[in-house]
Design a protein around this motif. Structure first.
Motif, short mmCIF file in Angstrom:
data_model
loop_
_atom_site.label_atom_id
_atom_site.label_comp_id
_atom_site.label_asym_id
_atom_site.label_seq_id
_atom_site.Cartn_x
_atom_site.Cartn_y
_atom_site.Cartn_z
N ALA A 91 52.95 61.48 88.93
CA ALA A 91 52.91 61.26 87.49
C ALA A 91 53.77 62.27 86.75
CB ALA A 91 51.47 61.39 87.00
N GLY A 92 54.14 63.36 87.42
CA GLY A 92 54.82 64.47 86.75
C GLY A 92 53.83 65.61 86.62
N ASN A 93 54.34 66.83 86.68
CA ASN A 93 53.54 68.06 86.60
C ASN A 93 52.77 68.40 87.87
OD1 ASN A 93 54.34 68.64 83.92
ND2 ASN A 93 52.88 67.12 83.18
N GLU A 94 53.03 67.67 88.97
CA GLU A 94 52.45 68.10 90.24
C GLU A 94 53.40 69.09 90.92
OE1 GLU A 94 53.38 64.96 89.63
OE2 GLU A 94 51.75 63.55 90.06
N THR A 95 52.88 69.76 91.96
CA THR A 95 53.73 70.51 92.87
C THR A 95 53.62 69.83 94.21
OG1 THR A 95 53.35 72.55 91.66
CG2 THR A 95 54.14 72.77 93.91
N ILE A 96 54.76 69.56 94.85
CA ILE A 96 54.72 68.96 96.18
C ILE A 96 55.31 69.95 97.18
CG2 ILE A 96 54.80 66.59 95.32
CD1 ILE A 96 57.77 66.50 96.13
N PHE A 97 54.91 69.80 98.43
CA PHE A 97 55.40 70.69 99.47
C PHE A 97 56.06 69.86 100.56
CE2 PHE A 97 54.81 73.33 103.33
CZ PHE A 97 55.58 74.42 102.91
N ILE A 98 57.35 70.08 100.77
CA ILE A 98 58.09 69.37 101.81
C ILE A 98 57.96 70.21 103.09
CG2 ILE A 98 60.35 68.46 102.49
CD1 ILE A 98 59.32 67.17 99.92
N ALA A 99 57.03 69.79 103.97
CA ALA A 99 56.68 70.63 105.12
C ALA A 99 57.87 70.84 106.06
CB ALA A 99 55.51 70.00 105.87
N SER A 100 58.68 69.79 106.24
CA SER A 100 59.77 69.90 107.23
C SER A 100 60.75 71.00 106.87
CB SER A 100 60.51 68.56 107.34
OG SER A 100 61.21 68.30 106.14
N LEU A 101 60.95 71.23 105.57
CA LEU A 101 61.91 72.26 105.13
C LEU A 101 61.19 73.46 104.51
CD1 LEU A 101 64.75 70.09 103.46
CD2 LEU A 101 64.63 70.94 105.81
N GLN A 102 59.83 73.44 104.56
CA GLN A 102 59.05 74.53 103.95
C GLN A 102 59.48 74.76 102.50
OE1 GLN A 102 56.53 76.69 105.76
NE2 GLN A 102 56.54 74.65 106.66
N LEU A 103 59.58 73.66 101.76
CA LEU A 103 60.16 73.71 100.43
C LEU A 103 59.15 73.21 99.40
CD1 LEU A 103 62.73 73.95 98.60
CD2 LEU A 103 63.24 71.59 99.24
N GLU A 104 58.88 74.07 98.40
CA GLU A 104 57.97 73.67 97.33
C GLU A 104 58.79 73.17 96.14
OE1 GLU A 104 54.22 76.00 96.63
OE2 GLU A 104 55.23 76.37 94.72
N LEU A 105 58.38 72.04 95.58
CA LEU A 105 59.10 71.46 94.45
C LEU A 105 58.13 71.13 93.33
CD1 LEU A 105 61.38 68.92 96.39
CD2 LEU A 105 62.16 71.01 95.29
N GLN A 106 58.53 71.43 92.11
CA GLN A 106 57.75 71.00 90.95
C GLN A 106 58.24 69.64 90.51
OE1 GLN A 106 57.82 73.83 87.67
NE2 GLN A 106 57.84 75.49 89.18
N VAL A 107 57.32 68.77 90.16
CA VAL A 107 57.67 67.44 89.69
C VAL A 107 57.68 67.48 88.16
CG1 VAL A 107 57.07 65.00 89.73
CG2 VAL A 107 56.58 66.45 91.72
N LEU A 108 58.80 67.09 87.57
CA LEU A 108 58.95 67.12 86.12
C LEU A 108 58.91 65.70 85.58
CD1 LEU A 108 62.02 69.55 86.01
CD2 LEU A 108 59.60 70.15 86.03
N SER A 109 58.19 65.51 84.50
CA SER A 109 58.16 64.20 83.85
C SER A 109 59.32 64.14 82.87
CB SER A 109 56.81 64.06 83.12
OG SER A 109 56.86 62.92 82.29
N LEU A 110 60.26 63.18 83.07
CA LEU A 110 61.49 63.14 82.28
C LEU A 110 61.76 61.75 81.73
CD1 LEU A 110 63.80 65.15 84.79
CD2 LEU A 110 62.62 66.07 82.76
N PRO A 111 60.88 61.21 80.90
CA PRO A 111 61.10 59.85 80.39
C PRO A 111 62.31 59.79 79.46
CG PRO A 111 59.27 60.89 79.23
CD PRO A 111 59.67 61.83 80.34
N GLY A 112 62.91 58.61 79.38
CA GLY A 112 64.06 58.43 78.49
C GLY A 112 64.98 57.36 79.05
N HIS A 113 65.62 57.67 80.19
CA HIS A 113 66.47 56.69 80.86
C HIS A 113 65.61 55.50 81.31
CE1 HIS A 113 69.79 55.22 83.34
NE2 HIS A 113 69.00 55.24 84.40
N THR A 114 64.51 55.81 82.00
CA THR A 114 63.45 54.83 82.26
C THR A 114 62.14 55.46 81.80
OG1 THR A 114 63.02 55.63 84.51
CG2 THR A 114 64.65 53.84 84.26
N ARG A 115 61.08 54.66 81.74
CA ARG A 115 59.88 55.23 81.10
C ARG A 115 59.11 56.14 82.05
NH1 ARG A 115 54.98 52.51 81.83
NH2 ARG A 115 55.34 51.00 83.48
N GLY A 116 59.31 56.00 83.38
CA GLY A 116 58.58 56.86 84.31
C GLY A 116 59.44 57.89 85.02
N HIS A 117 60.67 58.04 84.59
CA HIS A 117 61.64 58.91 85.29
C HIS A 117 61.07 60.31 85.55
CE1 HIS A 117 65.38 60.88 86.35
NE2 HIS A 117 66.11 59.81 86.11
#
Ligand code: ZN
Ligand code: FE
Length: 258
Positions: A91-117
């Motif tokens: 939905a946006g505002n989560e943090t996900i962890f890519i285990a294979s690369l040990q990489l933490e990513l923040q999910v940003l909600s960026l509506p505009g181009h599409t409504r759920g981008h």
């Protein structure tokens, strides 16, 4: 662990970004499976995750075929856009962890181009799909100008040295518009020279940085006196707020030809 990143060209002007270490790989917005499979095979990599920013076919068209080759992969995608093959809806505002690369990513909600981008930010890198482009921004297909302005303002507050990985090679054309809007901005002039040298050598103009965008992307400069003046000259109406500047700029760009 060292993570490399490279662009896989697709279609006319898309880049599918591939992050990898010595064994594992993650791709962002694989609109086409074939060039991704080739890049993985050439480097002996296994695909572990797919990150999707929005539902357009040039960003999602390769998901099904990649899942056939790698049935166990995670497919992260915006919840609001019901994308086939999604395994983790965001939905946006989560943090996900890519285990294979040990990489933490923040999910940003960026509506505009599409409504759920959505976008992904971590390890000093931003994957922003069709929201922020180098020297430009995405078209408003589903969202409002106010939503896109808010999404871009959010990205503008990321650290200046954040590397910006967007999905299209539109930079040269975007800079022609930037020069029409801010002919007196030396950062635009200098960037045109840099980008044209890269493009004549057939090299990507990306990634850029948030700092570079703040200096030369008119859509992030809605409070610049020269941008405001150009909008006034173009529309005949004096914009009262930065959102009005943005709205007028986006409309102007839709019909702009250099
Ligand atoms: Zn798109
Ligand atoms: Fe696109």
């Amino acid at each position: 662990m060292h993570i490399d990143i490279l662009p896989i060209p697709a279609f006319r002007d898309n880049y599918i970004w591939l992050m990898h270490d010595a064994h594992n790989a993650v791709v962002v917005d694989p609109g086409d499976a074939a060039p991704v499979l080739r890049a993985l095979t050439e480097r002996g990599l296994t695909l572990s995750d797919i990150l999707i920013t929005h539902h357009h076919a040039d960003h999602t068209g390769g998901i099904a075929e990649l899942r056939q080759h790698y049935p166990a992969i995670n497919v992260y995608a915006p919840e609001a856009e019901n994308i086939d093959g999604t395994t983790v809806a965001l939905a946006g505002n989560e943090t996900i962890f890519i285990a294979s690369l040990q990489l933490e990513l923040q999910v940003l909600s960026l509506p505009g181009h599409t409504r759920g981008h959505i976008g992904y930010y971590g390890a000093n890198r931003l994957f922003c799909g069709d929201t922020l482009f180098a020297a430009g921004c995405g078209r408003l297909f589903e969202g409002t100008a106010a939503q896109m302005f808010a999404s871009l303002s959010h990205l503008a507050r990321l650290p200046a040295d954040t590397q910006v990985f967007c999905t299209h090679e539109y930079t040269a054309a975007n800079l022609q518009f930037a020069a029409a809007v801010e002919p007196g901005n030396p950062a635009v002039t200098a960037r045109i020279a840099r980008v044209s040298a890269l493009r004549s050598a057939n090299r990507p103009s990306l990634p850029s940085t948030i700092g570079e965008e703040l200096a030369s992307n008119p859509f992030l400069r809605c409070d610049s006196p020269e941008v405001i003046k150009s909008v006034y000259n173009h529309t005949g109406t004096r914009p009262a707020t930065p959102v009005e500047v943005f709205t007028a700029l986006r409309l102007w760009k839709d019909t702009f030809t250099a």
